[in-house]
Scaffold this motif. Sequence first.
Motif, PDB file in Angstrom:
ATOM      1  N   LEU A  30       0.832  -1.193   0.000  1.00 29.09           N
ATOM      2  CA  LEU A  30       0.000   0.000   0.000  1.00 29.09           C
ATOM      3  C   LEU A  30       0.875   1.254   0.000  1.00 29.09           C
ATOM      4  O   LEU A  30       1.927   1.289   0.644  1.00 29.09           O
ATOM      5  CB  LEU A  30      -0.915   0.012   1.222  1.00 29.09           C
ATOM      6  N   PRO A  31       0.425   2.326  -0.699  1.00 32.97           N
ATOM      7  CA  PRO A  31       1.219   3.565  -0.686  1.00 32.97           C
ATOM      8  C   PRO A  31       1.184   4.240   0.671  1.00 32.97           C
ATOM      9  O   PRO A  31       0.139   4.295   1.326  1.00 32.97           O
ATOM     10  CB  PRO A  31       0.525   4.427  -1.759  1.00 32.97           C
ATOM     11  N   GLU A  32       2.313   4.742   1.106  1.00 31.63           N
ATOM     12  CA  GLU A  32       2.395   5.471   2.358  1.00 31.63           C
ATOM     13  C   GLU A  32       2.097   6.947   2.099  1.00 31.63           C
ATOM     14  O   GLU A  32       2.740   7.579   1.254  1.00 31.63           O
ATOM     15  CB  GLU A  32       3.778   5.310   2.982  1.00 31.63           C
ATOM     16  N   VAL A  33       1.101   7.482   2.805  1.00 33.52           N
ATOM     17  CA  VAL A  33       0.656   8.864   2.613  1.00 33.52           C
ATOM     18  C   VAL A  33       0.641   9.551   3.970  1.00 33.52           C
ATOM     19  O   VAL A  33       0.141   9.000   4.958  1.00 33.52           O
ATOM     20  CB  VAL A  33      -0.748   8.918   1.970  1.00 33.52           C
ATOM     21  N   THR A  34       1.177  10.752   4.005  1.00 33.25           N
ATOM     22  CA  THR A  34       1.210  11.520   5.247  1.00 33.25           C
ATOM     23  C   THR A  34      -0.171  12.092   5.533  1.00 33.25           C
ATOM     24  O   THR A  34      -0.790  12.728   4.672  1.00 33.25           O
ATOM     25  CB  THR A  34       2.229  12.657   5.146  1.00 33.25           C
ATOM     26  N   VAL A  35      -0.666  11.882   6.730  1.00 32.50           N
ATOM     27  CA  VAL A  35      -1.952  12.425   7.167  1.00 32.50           C
ATOM     28  C   VAL A  35      -1.725  13.199   8.454  1.00 32.50           C
ATOM     29  O   VAL A  35      -0.701  13.051   9.126  1.00 32.50           O
ATOM     30  CB  VAL A  35      -2.992  11.313   7.375  1.00 32.50           C
ATOM     31  N   LEU A  36      -2.689  14.054   8.782  1.00 32.26           N
ATOM     32  CA  LEU A  36      -2.598  14.839  10.004  1.00 32.26           C
ATOM     33  C   LEU A  36      -3.980  14.994  10.610  1.00 32.26           C
ATOM     34  O   LEU A  36      -4.988  14.913   9.911  1.00 32.26           O
ATOM     35  CB  LEU A  36      -1.961  16.205   9.742  1.00 32.26           C
ATOM     36  N   VAL A  37      -4.005  15.209  11.909  1.00 29.47           N
ATOM     37  CA  VAL A  37      -5.237  15.531  12.639  1.00 29.47           C
ATOM     38  C   VAL A  37      -5.137  17.003  13.010  1.00 29.47           C
ATOM     39  O   VAL A  37      -4.379  17.367  13.921  1.00 29.47           O
ATOM     40  CB  VAL A  37      -5.403  14.645  13.878  1.00 29.47           C
ATOM     41  N   PRO A  38      -5.847  17.915  12.314  1.00 27.50           N
ATOM     42  CA  PRO A  38      -5.574  19.348  12.470  1.00 27.50           C
ATOM     43  C   PRO A  38      -5.984  19.919  13.822  1.00 27.50           C
ATOM     44  O   PRO A  38      -5.381  20.877  14.286  1.00 27.50           O
ATOM     45  CB  PRO A  38      -6.393  19.981  11.343  1.00 27.50           C
TER      46      PRO A  38
END
Length: 399
Positions: free
Chosen positions: A69-77
Motif C-alpha cells: 500500500l502507498p504510504e501517505v502523510t496524514v494529520l489531525v488538524p
Amino acid sequence: MSMNAQQPVPSPAAAEVYNFPPAEGDAPSKRNRWLKPGLIALAIALAGAAAWQAFGPAAAPPAAPASNLPEVTVLVPGTTMLADAITAPGSIAAKRDAAVGVQGEGGRVVRVMVEPGQRVGAGQVLAQIDRQVQTQEIAQLSASVRQAEAEARLAQANLARAESLVAKGFISRADIDQRLATRDGAQARVGVARAQLGAARERADRLDVRAPAAGLILARNVETGQVVGPGTGALFRLAQGNALEMRAQVAEQDLARLKVGMPAVVTPVGATEGFRGKVWLIDPVIDPANRQGIVRIQLEYTPGLRVGAFARARIEGGETTRPLLPQSAVLADANGNFVYVLGKDNKVERRSIEVGAISDAGVGVASGLTGAERVVASAGAFLKPGDTIKPVLAAPATR
C-alpha cells in the motif's frame, strides 16, 4: 519372419483397460479388478472441478499485502484560534456620487475652472456661462429701482408738508389721505423694482455652475465654447465629502457574520498596498441570480484609489476557533474546495469544505471539518475516493 514366432502377449493392466481378453493361463489379480473403476471416478472428479471453475462464483481477488500500500502523510488538524476574515471582490465607487449640471437658462460656456481629481469646496464655481444679456437686464432693473426710490422720496416729502398745513386749515383731511396713498404706492413700486432686480441677479448667478457640496471632482463633461442648457445632462460628477467606498460582493452565508463598523483592508488590482476602511452599510437585498449581497466599505480618497477600479476586500471579523490546514491539503475542482480524509479501513473519502481565512500559517476551514478527522496532508492529487492507503501520521505543528 518365421511363422512360428511368438506373438506379444498384452500385460494384465493393458488387457483390463482396453478390454483385451486375458492371456491363457493368467488369473486376474485383485489390483486389476479395481483399476478401471478408479480411473472412471478420477475422470468424473476432474470434470466436476473444471465445471465448477468455469461456471461457479468468481473468487474474490486476494487482498493486497499491507506492505504494497502507498504510504501517505496524514494529520489531525485539531482547532486553532484564527482571525475570522472574509475575502470578497468588488469595485470602487463614490459613496455619494453627485451629478452637477446647469441650473438656469444655460448658454455658451466661457470658462471651465476645475479638472478631474481636484478637490473643491461647497459653492465653488466650476464653470461659467456667458451672461452679457443678463448683465444688461440687471443694469436696466437697477435704474428702475433708483427711479422708484426717487418717486417714493418725493411722495414722502409731499405728505410731510401737507401734514404741517392741516392744523392751519390750508389742507383738508382728504388731501392728506390722497398724499398718503401716493406715498404708499411709490414705496410699493420700489419693492417691486427691487424684487425684479434680485430675480435678475439670481438668474445671472445661476449661470455659474457651482459645487453643491465639498468633495472630489470625478469627471468633467464640458468644454469651453460648448452651449449647454437644462437638458444637456451632468457637466461634472462629484464625490461628496471626498468619500469613496468599495462595494464588495459577499456570499449569502457570510453576510450574517458581518456587522457595520467592522474594519477592512481594500487592495485594488495591481496595487502593492492595501487601504484601510470600515463597513458602513450592508445592503438588505440578496441578488437571486448569484445569491450574493453588497457590503459597502467606506474609504478616504487617496491617489491610489480610482473610481470604477476592481479590488479585493478583506473584512476582519474578530477571532474564532477553526481547523487549520496546510495549503497542500486543500484541493479544488468545479464542485468547490475539498480535502481527502481517511474513513473505515484507511479508505480515502472526499470531504467538501468552505475555506475561511488564508494566511502564511495555512488555510482556515470555515465549515466541513471538526478537526478530529485524519486529513491527507499532501499527494491528494494522486488519490481518488475509495483508495486504500497506509497512513503516516505527521507530527503536530507548533503553534
